[in-house]
Design an enzyme around this catalytic site. Structure first.
Site, mmCIF file in Angstrom:
data_model
loop_
_atom_site.group_PDB
_atom_site.id
_atom_site.type_symbol
_atom_site.label_atom_id
_atom_site.label_comp_id
_atom_site.label_asym_id
_atom_site.label_seq_id
_atom_site.Cartn_x
_atom_site.Cartn_y
_atom_site.Cartn_z
ATOM 1 N N SER A 10 0.747 -0.902 -0.079
ATOM 2 C CA SER A 10 -0.035 -0.222 0.313
ATOM 3 C C SER A 10 0.960 1.277 -0.281
ATOM 4 C CB SER A 10 -1.221 -0.012 1.748
ATOM 5 O OG SER A 10 -1.444 1.245 0.930
ATOM 6 N N HIS A 37 -3.253 -1.366 -3.213
ATOM 7 C CA HIS A 37 -4.036 -0.614 -2.857
ATOM 8 C C HIS A 37 -4.475 0.359 -4.088
ATOM 9 C CE1 HIS A 37 -3.815 -2.187 1.474
ATOM 10 N NE2 HIS A 37 -4.539 -3.081 0.460
ATOM 11 N N ASP A 128 -5.382 -3.916 6.334
ATOM 12 C CA ASP A 128 -5.148 -5.123 5.694
ATOM 13 C C ASP A 128 -3.728 -6.063 5.659
ATOM 14 O OD1 ASP A 128 -6.421 -6.729 3.525
ATOM 15 O OD2 ASP A 128 -5.478 -5.473 2.127
#
EC number: 3.1.1.61
Length: 184
Positions: A10, A37, A128
């Site tokens: 991310s 992401h 996540d």
């Protein structure tokens, strides 16, 4: 047995991803799966990573076979999951407020490949990958997390720490070295 490497990436993870991918040997006995992401936004990650390696770097496609020496990137707007030797994509509900999300990949990899899985959580916001990494470890796989001091955005690494104790917190360089040793 062929290692299955799954990576949650991310905010702040592009440079660590480049370091890890550039460390992979050619040929490589592993299959690598990356969930960035990016939501539904256009993504050029495969092209950027392809500059770092001679391995094949592509967007995953639904119902394609898992191949050794390939790096698969979840396409924008799709969760990536693994079944026995196949990749599955879906546009199901967002997980951890994002799609694609790492947890669907991590959980399916742990369920399908057990101790063959190496889960890696890199820099990023949110949680996540934390639950999936715990399940990877419970199924006998290896749980690696980017060093908290190195992660530009340490939210995901912290979440992995609080969900369960990963096997190691390493710099991106050391993650690359560890993965290269498994793939050689």
């Amino acid at each position: 047995m062929q290692p299955i490497i799954v990576i949650a990436a991310s905010a702040g993870s592009l440079d660590p991803l480049k370091q890890i991918v550039s460390a992979l040997p050619v040929p490589c006995s592993a299959s690598v799966f990356i969930v960035p992401h990016v939501g539904g936004n256009q993504n050029i990650l495969p092209a950027l990573l392809a500059e770092m390696t001679a391995l094949s770097v592509v967007f995953a496609e639904d119902d394609t076979p898992v191949e050794v020496g390939h790096i698969y990137v979840a396409p924008p707007g799709y969760h990536m999951r693994l079944e026995a030797e196949r990749i599955r994509l879906d546009q199901g509900q967002k997980v951890n407020h994002t799609r694609p999300a790492a947890d669907p990949l991590f959980l399916s990899a742990a369920e399908t490949y057990h101790e063959r899985v190496v889960g890696i959580v890199l820099s990023g916001y949110g949680e996540d990958g934390a639950v999936g990494l715990r399940v990877i470890k419970e199924r006998g796989g290896l749980a690696l997390v980017q060093d908290l001091d190195e992660a530009k955005v340490p939210g995901m690494p912290y979440a992995a720490l609080y969900e369960d104790h990963p096997d190691a917190f390493l710099t991106a360089e050391k993650i690359g070295t560890r993965i290269a040793a498994l793939c050689g």
